[in-house]
Design a protein around this motif. Structure first.
Motif, PDB file in Angstrom:
ATOM      1  N   TYR A   1       0.850  -1.192   0.000  1.00  0.00           N
ATOM      2  CA  TYR A   1       0.000   0.000   0.000  1.00  0.00           C
ATOM      3  C   TYR A   1       0.885   1.242   0.000  1.00  0.00           C
ATOM      4  O   TYR A   1       2.052   1.207   0.400  1.00  0.00           O
ATOM      5  N   PHE A   2       0.359   2.355  -0.466  1.00  0.00           N
ATOM      6  CA  PHE A   2       1.174   3.521  -0.801  1.00  0.00           C
ATOM      7  C   PHE A   2       2.042   4.026   0.344  1.00  0.00           C
ATOM      8  O   PHE A   2       3.229   4.303   0.164  1.00  0.00           O
ATOM      9  N   ALA A   3       1.467   4.159   1.528  1.00  0.00           N
ATOM     10  CA  ALA A   3       2.208   4.746   2.644  1.00  0.00           C
ATOM     11  C   ALA A   3       3.320   3.838   3.156  1.00  0.00           C
ATOM     12  O   ALA A   3       4.209   4.301   3.880  1.00  0.00           O
ATOM     13  N   ALA A   4       3.309   2.560   2.783  1.00  0.00           N
ATOM     14  CA  ALA A   4       4.351   1.620   3.228  1.00  0.00           C
ATOM     15  C   ALA A   4       5.544   1.590   2.277  1.00  0.00           C
ATOM     16  O   ALA A   4       6.615   1.094   2.635  1.00  0.00           O
ATOM     17  N   ARG A   5       5.375   2.109   1.073  1.00  0.00           N
ATOM     18  CA  ARG A   5       6.377   1.899   0.033  1.00  0.00           C
ATOM     19  C   ARG A   5       7.696   2.623   0.293  1.00  0.00           C
ATOM     20  O   ARG A   5       8.765   2.091  -0.006  1.00  0.00           O
ATOM     21  N   GLY A   6       7.628   3.829   0.818  1.00  0.00           N
ATOM     22  CA  GLY A   6       8.859   4.575   1.056  1.00  0.00           C
ATOM     23  C   GLY A   6       9.805   3.832   1.976  1.00  0.00           C
ATOM     24  O   GLY A   6      11.004   3.693   1.684  1.00  0.00           O
ATOM     25  N   ALA A   7       9.288   3.316   3.082  1.00  0.00           N
ATOM     26  CA  ALA A   7      10.125   2.584   4.040  1.00  0.00           C
ATOM     27  C   ALA A   7      10.679   1.308   3.421  1.00  0.00           C
ATOM     28  O   ALA A   7      11.846   0.950   3.661  1.00  0.00           O
ATOM     29  N   LEU A   8       9.871   0.620   2.615  1.00  0.00           N
ATOM     30  CA  LEU A   8      10.343  -0.604   1.965  1.00  0.00           C
ATOM     31  C   LEU A   8      11.454  -0.302   0.970  1.00  0.00           C
ATOM     32  O   LEU A   8      12.451  -1.036   0.879  1.00  0.00           O
ATOM     33  N   ALA A   9      11.289   0.782   0.215  1.00  0.00           N
ATOM     34  CA  ALA A   9      12.323   1.172  -0.755  1.00  0.00           C
ATOM     35  C   ALA A   9      13.620   1.537  -0.040  1.00  0.00           C
ATOM     36  O   ALA A   9      14.712   1.142  -0.466  1.00  0.00           O
ATOM     37  N   ILE A  10      13.515   2.277   1.049  1.00  0.00           N
ATOM     38  CA  ILE A  10      14.692   2.685   1.807  1.00  0.00           C
ATOM     39  C   ILE A  10      15.436   1.464   2.344  1.00  0.00           C
ATOM     40  O   ILE A  10      16.671   1.368   2.242  1.00  0.00           O
TER      41      ILE A  10
ATOM     42  N   CYS B   1       9.439   0.270  -8.407  1.00  0.00           N
ATOM     43  CA  CYS B   1       8.255   0.454  -7.573  1.00  0.00           C
ATOM     44  C   CYS B   1       7.047   0.830  -8.425  1.00  0.00           C
ATOM     45  O   CYS B   1       7.173   1.535  -9.423  1.00  0.00           O
ATOM     46  N   ASP B   2       5.888   0.324  -8.031  1.00  0.00           N
ATOM     47  CA  ASP B   2       4.649   0.863  -8.566  1.00  0.00           C
ATOM     48  C   ASP B   2       4.546   2.323  -8.114  1.00  0.00           C
ATOM     49  O   ASP B   2       5.178   2.727  -7.136  1.00  0.00           O
ATOM     50  N   LYS B   3       3.759   3.115  -8.801  1.00  0.00           N
ATOM     51  CA  LYS B   3       3.598   4.504  -8.368  1.00  0.00           C
ATOM     52  C   LYS B   3       2.530   4.588  -7.275  1.00  0.00           C
ATOM     53  O   LYS B   3       1.612   3.757  -7.250  1.00  0.00           O
ATOM     54  N   PRO B   4       2.612   5.539  -6.352  1.00  0.00           N
ATOM     55  CA  PRO B   4       3.758   6.408  -6.100  1.00  0.00           C
ATOM     56  C   PRO B   4       4.829   5.659  -5.322  1.00  0.00           C
ATOM     57  O   PRO B   4       4.555   4.639  -4.691  1.00  0.00           O
ATOM     58  N   ILE B   5       6.037   6.204  -5.356  1.00  0.00           N
ATOM     59  CA  ILE B   5       7.134   5.572  -4.615  1.00  0.00           C
ATOM     60  C   ILE B   5       6.926   5.706  -3.119  1.00  0.00           C
ATOM     61  O   ILE B   5       7.247   4.810  -2.345  1.00  0.00           O
ATOM     62  N   CYS B   6       6.382   6.857  -2.705  1.00  0.00           N
ATOM     63  CA  CYS B   6       6.237   7.131  -1.273  1.00  0.00           C
ATOM     64  C   CYS B   6       5.187   8.210  -1.075  1.00  0.00           C
ATOM     65  O   CYS B   6       4.637   8.754  -2.042  1.00  0.00           O
ATOM     66  N   THR B   7       4.931   8.552   0.174  1.00  0.00           N
ATOM     67  CA  THR B   7       3.904   9.547   0.489  1.00  0.00           C
ATOM     68  C   THR B   7       4.442  10.729   1.296  1.00  0.00           C
ATOM     69  O   THR B   7       3.672  11.615   1.653  1.00  0.00           O
ATOM     70  N   GLU B   8       5.748  10.758   1.576  1.00  0.00           N
ATOM     71  CA  GLU B   8       6.325  11.847   2.370  1.00  0.00           C
ATOM     72  C   GLU B   8       7.571  12.399   1.675  1.00  0.00           C
ATOM     73  O   GLU B   8       8.382  11.638   1.131  1.00  0.00           O
ATOM     74  N   LEU B   9       7.734  13.705   1.736  1.00  0.00           N
ATOM     75  CA  LEU B   9       8.865  14.360   1.072  1.00  0.00           C
ATOM     76  C   LEU B   9      10.209  13.947   1.662  1.00  0.00           C
ATOM     77  O   LEU B   9      11.192  13.808   0.924  1.00  0.00           O
TER      78      LEU B   9
ATOM     79  N   GLU C   1      -7.550   4.732   7.068  1.00  0.00           N
ATOM     80  CA  GLU C   1      -6.809   5.982   7.304  1.00  0.00           C
ATOM     81  C   GLU C   1      -5.307   5.723   7.412  1.00  0.00           C
ATOM     82  O   GLU C   1      -4.870   4.758   8.034  1.00  0.00           O
ATOM     83  N   GLY C   2      -4.544   6.586   6.778  1.00  0.00           N
ATOM     84  CA  GLY C   2      -3.099   6.539   6.880  1.00  0.00           C
ATOM     85  C   GLY C   2      -2.395   5.671   5.857  1.00  0.00           C
ATOM     86  O   GLY C   2      -1.164   5.613   5.842  1.00  0.00           O
ATOM     87  N   LYS C   3      -3.144   4.998   4.969  1.00  0.00           N
ATOM     88  CA  LYS C   3      -2.502   4.079   4.024  1.00  0.00           C
ATOM     89  C   LYS C   3      -2.425   4.615   2.590  1.00  0.00           C
ATOM     90  O   LYS C   3      -1.583   4.165   1.817  1.00  0.00           O
ATOM     91  N   HIS C   4      -3.295   5.539   2.225  1.00  0.00           N
ATOM     92  CA  HIS C   4      -3.377   5.969   0.837  1.00  0.00           C
ATOM     93  C   HIS C   4      -2.422   7.115   0.527  1.00  0.00           C
ATOM     94  O   HIS C   4      -1.642   7.044  -0.426  1.00  0.00           O
ATOM     95  N   GLY C   5      -2.499   8.192   1.272  1.00  0.00           N
ATOM     96  CA  GLY C   5      -1.540   9.282   1.105  1.00  0.00           C
ATOM     97  C   GLY C   5      -1.920  10.370   0.121  1.00  0.00           C
ATOM     98  O   GLY C   5      -1.121  11.272  -0.131  1.00  0.00           O
ATOM     99  N   GLY C   6      -3.117  10.294  -0.462  1.00  0.00           N
ATOM    100  CA  GLY C   6      -3.571  11.407  -1.276  1.00  0.00           C
ATOM    101  C   GLY C   6      -3.788  11.090  -2.745  1.00  0.00           C
ATOM    102  O   GLY C   6      -2.979  10.411  -3.377  1.00  0.00           O
ATOM    103  N   THR C   7      -4.897  11.599  -3.284  1.00  0.00           N
ATOM    104  CA  THR C   7      -5.282  11.304  -4.664  1.00  0.00           C
ATOM    105  C   THR C   7      -4.394  12.005  -5.676  1.00  0.00           C
ATOM    106  O   THR C   7      -4.111  11.462  -6.749  1.00  0.00           O
TER     107      THR C   7
END
Length: 322
Positions: free
Chosen positions: A72-81, A92-100, A167-173
């Protein structure tokens, strides 16, 4: 090339799995998925073998060169790191992450460990992509001044992954859908970057049972002198309706304009006359270009372009939530 998959929480990563299985240059060593129901569904649908009990087990497999991520989107950044820290390339599928701040860490790790973190931004490979870019570069409509695009999707309330509505998993449309459009206009304009956000808004309109899910998104922004407006809402009635607002781009230049239609697979060019250019089917080159990127060549999957596009769309997403 040896690859492994981590997370099957979106249909895009299923597509990448099937393509990798069929590609002669790729060897799928295995999969990891923490959700029991998803594992069972993927085993039944694709015959997947989930041979890694934990993500750490996958990362500790020294044979793996690339980790392909679809959680799910909000988990991807940590997995990539974590994958980059373990010395693995990432697709990675898009998006890569949800935080700058995740983008900053990913970029730093790529530079430090000489690795790539790439993304399935497939509009760069859309049927109209190369021809439209060629027309723009050759001055067919003069200097690009205005772009308006729509990337509307159906919500599919009853069939879309359940985590969209947690809540907290999608990260924005805007981050979810808009990343395709932002990346594509940067592709068409040879890398024009976000310079000003005039307006950005996210709101709930269709996910009536989950008011916290902001399923609609619009923005108006400037990209190095090009004014861009967009709607990337989950507002389309269905996939089968074939509505024209699924990745349609209208581009105005100083001497003409063009309309790119994914539905019709055409480019409409308007100057002192009208010309309709048929562009055929989408070329599918993800894995071919991934191999070239990892060998040191620069392709449409360019690391710089992907991280820049992800960073810029996250700025739009965050602005829409203020």
């Amino acid at each position: 090339m040896n690859v492994a998959f981590a997370g099957f929480q979106h249909g895009h990563i299923e597509y990448l799995y099937t393509v990798a299985q069929e590609h002669p240059d790729y060897n799928v060593l295995g999969c990891f998925e923490k959700d029991v129901e998803t594992r069972k569904a993927m085993e039944e649908k694709h015959g997947m073998v989930f041979n890694y009990a934990t993500y750490e087990d996958l990362l500790n497999d020294n044979r793996i060169e690339v980790v392909m991520i679809g959680d799910y989107f909000a988990a991807r950044g940590a997995l990539a790191i974590k994958a980059l820290e373990a010395g693995k390339h990432v697709m990675c599928d898009k998006p890569i992450c949800t935080e700058l701040d995740e983008i900053d860490e990913i970029e730093a790790l790529c530079q430090k460990n000489n690795l790539k973190c790439l993304c399935m931004l497939d509009l760069r490979y859309a049927c109209y992509a190369d021809k439209a870019k060629e027309l723009i570069e050759n001055g067919a409509i003069g200097e690009v001044r205005i772009i308006h695009f729509t990337g509307q999707h159906p919500l599919c309330y009853d069939t879309r992954a359940k985590w969209y509505f947690e809540e907290g998993k999608h990260g924005g449309t805007i981050n979810d859908i808009g990343i395709h459009g932002v990346d594509f206009i940067r592709f068409l304009t040879s890398g024009k970057n976000l310079t000003k956000i005039d307006y950005a808004k996210s709101w709930n309109s269709y996910a009536y049972n989950h008011p916290f899910f902001l399923d609609c998104g619009q923005f108006a922004a400037e990209f190095d002198g090009v004014q861009v407006t967009a709607d990337v809402s989950y507002a389309s009635p269905s996939w089968t309706a074939g509505v024209p607002t699924y990745w349609e781009f209208n581009i105005w230049g100083s001497t003409g304009m063009m309309r790119l239609s994914l539905k019709n697979k055409t480019i409409e060019l308007y100057t002192d006359k009208q010309e309709i250019i048929e562009v055929g089917e989408d070329p599918k080159k993800f894995l071919d270009e991934l191999k070239l990127e990892l060998s040191g060549e620069t392709t449409k999957l360019s690391l710089y372009n992907i991280l820049e596009s992800q960073c810029q769309v996250l700025k739009l997403q965050k602005a829409s939530e203020r």
